[in-house]
Design an enzyme around this catalytic site. Structure first.
Site: not given
Ligand code: SDX
Length: 429
Positions: A306, A363
């Site tokens: 998140h 989720d």
């Molecule tokens: C919702 O914003 C809100 O409030 C949203 C929400 C709401 O109520 O409206 O809470 C609802 O959208 C919840 C999120 C649902 N999405 C997912 O579950 C999809 C999986 N999650 C990711 O795609 C991600 O965590 C996000 C999109 C939720 C957040 O993305 P960010 O903040 O841009 O984080 P990032 O992609 O920069 O990740 C930081 C690091 C990265 O690794 P490094 O480059 O530092 O090595 O964490 C890793 C990412 O690769 N990472 C994950 C991961 N989520 C982040 N690695 C594996 N699996 C994951 N799920």
């Protein structure tokens, strides 16, 4: 003591104002930065950028705190109902009994669609995604309620909120029936909010669906938990569209499209698809976690991570505990829930997830409840949209009624070609 910030560019110092929110959050106000310095800031994904001041929802991501208009989410799921929480978000205070009765009767008065709207569904192929239909039908709704789409006084806002919140259930249920080729079931004025939604989806002309109180309460709690979340992607979309002066229905329709993405509200569907793949033997939980750690795998542990929560999402904790109650009530066990729990246990002990503070989000478990109730997985994002609707309405109001209501128009850093001349076609090889 007022904290100060100074930006030094070359030999020039520029004093900047610090803004402090009611919960002590601090921001550097850069609203005159470009005029004063010629510089802009750059922040892809807006992870460090506040788009506005807002009094609706407060999140403290490191501690896993979520409050709607100051009231902790844990108290609202315990004591409130979705339409009461919706009232709190939209108008800022819990309703008095008289206000609650009035809003509830407005919802009942507005549950039917104009009969002509039924024909819109005939234009969708049965393979249409429910989010595509919902976004289109919310926009179509404004054609039948032109005055409400741009409410200019409190009673019109109330009427518009009730119209959207009530009719969204009917639109969702009718889209579900259209896809299945079943007759539309009309809303019943005797039923409460969630019971009516489930009735319109699951009743048949010859047999009425009576959900158990545990099921309606669990879905009601799910909607409360999804009702708002400050400046998330879809709510920011609603605010941006509202800032152009676009009407409430158009802003909400845009929010639905933003919510649909698998990184956002579409994640609840993606989680179940991931769990189904593991259950089908495509992968095991440990392999899934290992794959999620590989940058080039293109695979993410859906429902994990998140932008704001760097701790357990408080909503996920509540939903996880509700899963057991619903499955027990329905006398079913879901192997996907066991797989989800196994994934969580493995990931929360894994250095990759610990280091990046990746926890289950809203989720991760929500689909288990919706699946147990009988909602098809491609409608999970639609249930998220029903829940988020009062938050979107509240933010649409806050944007349009704000004194500093300017159109949102971010700047950019241009990285394309420098000036060059047009080359006539015959001179291009
Ligand atoms: C919702 O914003 C809100 O409030 C949203 C929400 C709401 O109520 O409206 O809470 C609802 O959208 C919840 C999120 C649902 N999405 C997912 O579950 C999809 C999986 N999650 C990711 O795609 C991600 O965590 C996000 C999109 C939720 C957040 O993305 P960010 O903040 O841009 O984080 P990032 O992609 O920069 O990740 C930081 C690091 C990265 O690794 P490094 O480059 O530092 O090595 O964490 C890793 C990412 O690769 N990472 C994950 C991961 N989520 C982040 N690695 C594996 N699996 C994951 N799920």
């Amino acid at each position: 003591m007022n904290e100060k910030a100074v930006l030094r560019l070359g030999d020039q110092d520029y004093p900047l104002v610090i803004t402090v929110g009611s919960e002590g959050e601090k921001a550097i106000d850069i609203s005159s930065l470009r005029a004063d310095t010629g510089y802009i800031t750059l922040d892809p994904g807006f992870a460090n950028t506040g788009a506005c001041e807002s009094g609706i929802t407060f999140i403290q991501g490191d501690q896993g705190i979520l409050r709607y208009r100051g009231i902790p989410i844990e108290q609202l799921v315990q004591h409130s109902r979705f339409i009461e929480t919706a009232y709190l978000l939209i108008w800022g205070e819990l309703p008095t009994p008289k206000q609650m009765d009035h809003f509830s009767s407005l919802l009942t008065q507005n549950e039917m669609l104009h009969e002509n709207m039924k024909h819109h569904f005939e234009g969708f192929p049965w393979t249409s995604h429910p989010m595509a239909m919902l976004s289109a039908m919310i926009n179509a709704l404004s054609c039948y309620h032109p005055v409400l789409s741009a409410p200019s006084n409190p009673s019109q806002v109330e009427q518009a909120a009730a119209t959207l919140m009530s009719k969204v259930r009917t639109l969702v249920a009718f889209s579900y029936k259209m896809v299945r080729g079943e007759p539309f079931i009309y809303p019943s004025p005797k039923r409460r909010y969630v019971s009516n939604l489930l009735h319109m989806m699951f009743s048949q002309p010859e047999e009425s669906y009576e959900p158990s109180p545990v099921v309606t309460r669990a879905v009601d709690r799910l909607l409360i938990l999804h009702a708002d979340h400050e400046q998330n992607c879809s709510t920011s979309t609603v605010r941006m569209v509202a800032s152009s002066g676009a009407n409430l229905f158009a802003s909400v329709s845009a929010g639905i499209c933003a919510l649909w993405g698998p990184r956002h509200g579409g994640a609840n569907q993606a989680v179940i698809e991931m769990l189904e793949e593991i259950h089908a033997g495509g992968m095991d939980a440990r392999q899934c976690v290992e794959l999620a750690k590989k940058k080039d795998s293109g695979f993410r542990l859906m429902g994990f991570g998140h932008r704001v929560y760097k701790n357990y999402d408080p909503r996920a904790r509540i939903i996880k505990s509700d899963c057991d109650k619903v499955l027990e009530e329905l006398g079913c066990c879901d192997p996907l829930l066991e797989i989800a729990r196994e994934l969580e246990e493995i990931a929360l002990r894994d250095e990759y997830f610990i280091e990046r503070k990746l926890y289950p989000n809203v989720d991760f478990y929500s689909g288990i409840i919706l699946r147990a109730v009988g909602v098809p997985k491609n409608m999970f994002p639609v249930f998220f949209a029903i829940g988020r609707l009062p938050g979107w309405i509240a933010h649409w109001r806050e944007t349009t009624e704000s004194r500093s209501n300017r159109i949102d128009r971010p700047r950019q850093v241009y990285t394309g070609p420098n000036e060059r001349q047009y080359v006539p076609l015959e001179q291009r090889c």
